[in-house]
Design a protein around this motif. Structure first.
Motif, PDB file in Angstrom:
ATOM      1  N   ASP A 151       0.820  -1.212   0.000  1.00 17.08           N
ATOM      2  CA  ASP A 151       0.000   0.000   0.000  1.00 17.08           C
ATOM      3  C   ASP A 151       0.857   1.266   0.000  1.00 17.08           C
ATOM      4  O   ASP A 151       0.506   2.269  -0.630  1.00 17.08           O
ATOM      5  N   LEU A 152       1.988   1.229   0.705  1.00 16.22           N
ATOM      6  CA  LEU A 152       2.846   2.411   0.812  1.00 16.22           C
ATOM      7  C   LEU A 152       3.536   2.750  -0.510  1.00 16.22           C
ATOM      8  O   LEU A 152       4.149   3.817  -0.634  1.00 16.22           O
ATOM      9  N   LYS A 153       3.444   1.854  -1.470  1.00 21.42           N
ATOM     10  CA  LYS A 153       4.044   2.106  -2.784  1.00 21.42           C
ATOM     11  C   LYS A 153       2.991   2.504  -3.821  1.00 21.42           C
ATOM     12  O   LYS A 153       3.231   2.417  -5.019  1.00 21.42           O
ATOM     13  N   VAL A 154       1.848   2.949  -3.316  1.00 27.63           N
ATOM     14  CA  VAL A 154       0.772   3.415  -4.201  1.00 27.63           C
ATOM     15  C   VAL A 154       0.649   4.928  -4.059  1.00 27.63           C
ATOM     16  O   VAL A 154       0.522   5.452  -2.946  1.00 27.63           O
ATOM     17  N   PHE A 155       0.689   5.620  -5.183  1.00 29.13           N
ATOM     18  CA  PHE A 155       0.537   7.072  -5.208  1.00 29.13           C
ATOM     19  C   PHE A 155      -0.653   7.410  -6.094  1.00 29.13           C
ATOM     20  O   PHE A 155      -0.748   6.938  -7.225  1.00 29.13           O
ATOM     21  N   ASP A 156      -1.561   8.247  -5.575  1.00 27.87           N
ATOM     22  CA  ASP A 156      -2.831   8.460  -6.268  1.00 27.87           C
ATOM     23  C   ASP A 156      -2.928   9.848  -6.895  1.00 27.87           C
ATOM     24  O   ASP A 156      -1.923  10.553  -7.072  1.00 27.87           O
ATOM     25  N   TYR A 157      -4.147  10.231  -7.212  1.00 27.35           N
ATOM     26  CA  TYR A 157      -4.460  11.495  -7.889  1.00 27.35           C
ATOM     27  C   TYR A 157      -3.811  12.699  -7.212  1.00 27.35           C
ATOM     28  O   TYR A 157      -3.274  13.582  -7.878  1.00 27.35           O
ATOM     29  N   SER A 158      -3.839  12.722  -5.882  1.00 34.07           N
ATOM     30  CA  SER A 158      -3.316  13.875  -5.148  1.00 34.07           C
ATOM     31  C   SER A 158      -1.822  14.064  -5.378  1.00 34.07           C
ATOM     32  O   SER A 158      -1.316  15.189  -5.383  1.00 34.07           O
ATOM     33  N   HIS A 159      -1.099  12.960  -5.584  1.00 35.94           N
ATOM     34  CA  HIS A 159       0.342  13.058  -5.811  1.00 35.94           C
ATOM     35  C   HIS A 159       0.647  13.559  -7.222  1.00 35.94           C
ATOM     36  O   HIS A 159       1.450  14.475  -7.405  1.00 35.94           O
ATOM     37  N   SER A 160       0.014  12.963  -8.220  1.00 34.58           N
ATOM     38  CA  SER A 160       0.330  13.322  -9.606  1.00 34.58           C
ATOM     39  C   SER A 160      -0.088  14.749  -9.927  1.00 34.58           C
ATOM     40  O   SER A 160       0.595  15.461 -10.661  1.00 34.58           O
ATOM     41  N   VAL A 161      -1.210  15.202  -9.361  1.00 31.63           N
ATOM     42  CA  VAL A 161      -1.670  16.567  -9.616  1.00 31.63           C
ATOM     43  C   VAL A 161      -0.832  17.574  -8.834  1.00 31.63           C
ATOM     44  O   VAL A 161      -0.438  18.618  -9.350  1.00 31.63           O
ATOM     45  N   LYS A 162      -0.516  17.252  -7.598  1.00 28.63           N
ATOM     46  CA  LYS A 162       0.250  18.158  -6.736  1.00 28.63           C
ATOM     47  C   LYS A 162       1.597  18.526  -7.348  1.00 28.63           C
ATOM     48  O   LYS A 162       2.048  19.665  -7.253  1.00 28.63           O
ATOM     49  N   TYR A 163       2.222  17.566  -8.015  1.00 26.85           N
ATOM     50  CA  TYR A 163       3.552  17.792  -8.559  1.00 26.85           C
ATOM     51  C   TYR A 163       3.527  18.142 -10.046  1.00 26.85           C
ATOM     52  O   TYR A 163       4.559  18.178 -10.694  1.00 26.85           O
ATOM     53  N   GLY A 164       2.325  18.368 -10.583  1.00 29.94           N
ATOM     54  CA  GLY A 164       2.239  18.802 -11.967  1.00 29.94           C
ATOM     55  C   GLY A 164       2.095  17.690 -12.978  1.00 29.94           C
ATOM     56  O   GLY A 164       1.864  17.934 -14.158  1.00 29.94           O
ATOM     57  N   GLY A 165       2.223  16.451 -12.556  1.00 35.45           N
ATOM     58  CA  GLY A 165       2.113  15.322 -13.466  1.00 35.45           C
ATOM     59  C   GLY A 165       2.899  14.133 -12.945  1.00 35.45           C
ATOM     60  O   GLY A 165       3.675  14.246 -11.991  1.00 35.45           O
ATOM     61  N   LYS A 166       2.695  12.994 -13.564  1.00 39.83           N
ATOM     62  CA  LYS A 166       3.332  11.764 -13.078  1.00 39.83           C
ATOM     63  C   LYS A 166       4.852  11.822 -13.185  1.00 39.83           C
ATOM     64  O   LYS A 166       5.570  11.426 -12.264  1.00 39.83           O
ATOM     65  N   VAL A 167       5.353  12.292 -14.320  1.00 37.36           N
ATOM     66  CA  VAL A 167       6.808  12.336 -14.514  1.00 37.36           C
ATOM     67  C   VAL A 167       7.451  13.301 -13.522  1.00 37.36           C
ATOM     68  O   VAL A 167       8.499  12.997 -12.937  1.00 37.36           O
ATOM     69  N   ASP A 168       6.813  14.461 -13.289  1.00 44.12           N
ATOM     70  CA  ASP A 168       7.340  15.423 -12.316  1.00 44.12           C
ATOM     71  C   ASP A 168       7.407  14.807 -10.918  1.00 44.12           C
ATOM     72  O   ASP A 168       8.382  15.004 -10.182  1.00 44.12           O
ATOM     73  N   PHE A 169       6.359  14.054 -10.567  1.00 42.53           N
ATOM     74  CA  PHE A 169       6.347  13.412  -9.252  1.00 42.53           C
ATOM     75  C   PHE A 169       7.493  12.389  -9.141  1.00 42.53           C
ATOM     76  O   PHE A 169       8.197  12.334  -8.125  1.00 42.53           O
ATOM     77  N   ILE A 170       7.685  11.588 -10.185  1.00 51.89           N
ATOM     78  CA  ILE A 170       8.721  10.553 -10.149  1.00 51.89           C
ATOM     79  C   ILE A 170      10.113  11.183 -10.070  1.00 51.89           C
ATOM     80  O   ILE A 170      10.996  10.686  -9.355  1.00 51.89           O
ATOM     81  N   GLU A 171      10.320  12.290 -10.770  1.00 47.80           N
ATOM     82  CA  GLU A 171      11.610  12.978 -10.692  1.00 47.80           C
ATOM     83  C   GLU A 171      11.901  13.416  -9.257  1.00 47.80           C
ATOM     84  O   GLU A 171      13.025  13.256  -8.763  1.00 47.80           O
ATOM     85  N   ARG A 172      10.900  13.948  -8.592  1.00 48.43           N
ATOM     86  CA  ARG A 172      11.088  14.369  -7.192  1.00 48.43           C
ATOM     87  C   ARG A 172      11.279  13.161  -6.283  1.00 48.43           C
ATOM     88  O   ARG A 172      12.033  13.217  -5.310  1.00 48.43           O
ATOM     89  N   PHE A 173      10.589  12.087  -6.596  1.00 47.88           N
ATOM     90  CA  PHE A 173      10.755  10.851  -5.830  1.00 47.88           C
ATOM     91  C   PHE A 173      12.214  10.395  -5.897  1.00 47.88           C
ATOM     92  O   PHE A 173      12.812  10.014  -4.867  1.00 47.88           O
ATOM     93  N   LEU A 174      12.797  10.426  -7.075  1.00 51.36           N
ATOM     94  CA  LEU A 174      14.200  10.017  -7.240  1.00 51.36           C
ATOM     95  C   LEU A 174      15.130  10.927  -6.448  1.00 51.36           C
ATOM     96  O   LEU A 174      16.109  10.457  -5.843  1.00 51.36           O
ATOM     97  N   ASP A 175      14.836  12.212  -6.434  1.00 53.67           N
ATOM     98  CA  ASP A 175      15.668  13.162  -5.675  1.00 53.67           C
ATOM     99  C   ASP A 175      15.654  12.827  -4.180  1.00 53.67           C
ATOM    100  O   ASP A 175      16.658  13.037  -3.479  1.00 53.67           O
TER     101      ASP A 175
END
Length: 221
Positions: A151-175
């Motif tokens: 469950d802790l490896k699931v990211f939903d609508y609030s994450h992808s929208v908050k960071y501007g999109g899925k790729v933006d969120f993943i880039e920050r995740f890597l950082d």
């Protein structure tokens, strides 16, 4: 180490039957809803048009008016208030089924062939889910189908929208997670994919969207 981010609807789980069933109830009203095989097939045939609640509403309206050829124009001009009413009704009906007929609601969904591979824990070590769907809906289905992603490896609508999109969120995740030095995103919607120096984007050809030559098709090993 590589992190593998997967879209949910269309990539892991086929949700079209649920979208259609609840969509016609929300659009026509419970007393007037139609259940016509030809209508359903046209909906599914044009599922590549669906990305948001407004798209779902406009597709049902186009089918109702037998005006698919003007879908794009009607989508641009859609009344936002009509979409809001549809969205609220859709969510209300979905929650009703989840509360009172959960197994039946889950049965409107099915695992994709790729999704079936994720029920084996050895195939999901570095896998994550990133979706525009609400968290509660994803977790219900993920656990119903025994998908071996915590469950802790699931990211939903609030994450992808908050960071501007899925790729933006993943880039920050890597950082923020130095244990991962690269990542891939597998999605069936071109709208969610973009060029990135940190994230390799793949198109899931078995999903709902239509690909193009810009993004490589993901090959299931």
């Amino acid at each position: 180490m590589e992190a593998i981010f997967l879209d949910f609807d269309g990539v892991i789980v086929d949700s079209l039957e649920e979208w259609y069933h609840i969509g016609v109830l929300a659009y026509y009203g419970i007393d007037k809803a139609i259940h016509d095989n030809q209508h359903k097939e046209l909906y599914k045939k044009n599922c590549h048009l669906l990305y948001s609640d407004a798209d779902e509403y406009c597709l049902l309206k186009a089918l109702d008016n037998q005006d698919l050829k003007n879908f794009k124009k009607n989508r641009e001009e859609v009344d936002k208030q009509e979409v809001d009413i549809y969205s609220k009704q859709f969510r209300k009906i979905r929650k009703f089924y989840q509360k009172n007929h959960l197994n039946w609601w889950c049965g409107l969904h099915s695992l994709t062939d790729y999704g079936k591979t994720l029920t084996n824990q050895k195939n999901t070590k570095n896998h994550f889910i990133i979706t525009r769907k609400d968290m509660d809906d994803v977790l219900i289905l993920k656990n119903h189908f025994k998908i071996q992603i915590p469950d802790l490896k699931v990211f939903d609508y609030s994450h992808s929208v908050k960071y501007g999109g899925k790729v933006d969120f993943i880039e920050r995740f890597l950082d923020n997670h130095p244990e991962y030095n690269k990542a891939v995103l597998v999605d069936d919607k071109i709208e969610n994919l973009c060029k990135s120096s940190k994230v390799k984007c793949y198109f899931a050809s078995w999903g709902y969207g239509k690909g193009n030559n810009e993004f490589e098709t993901y090959k299931v090993s």
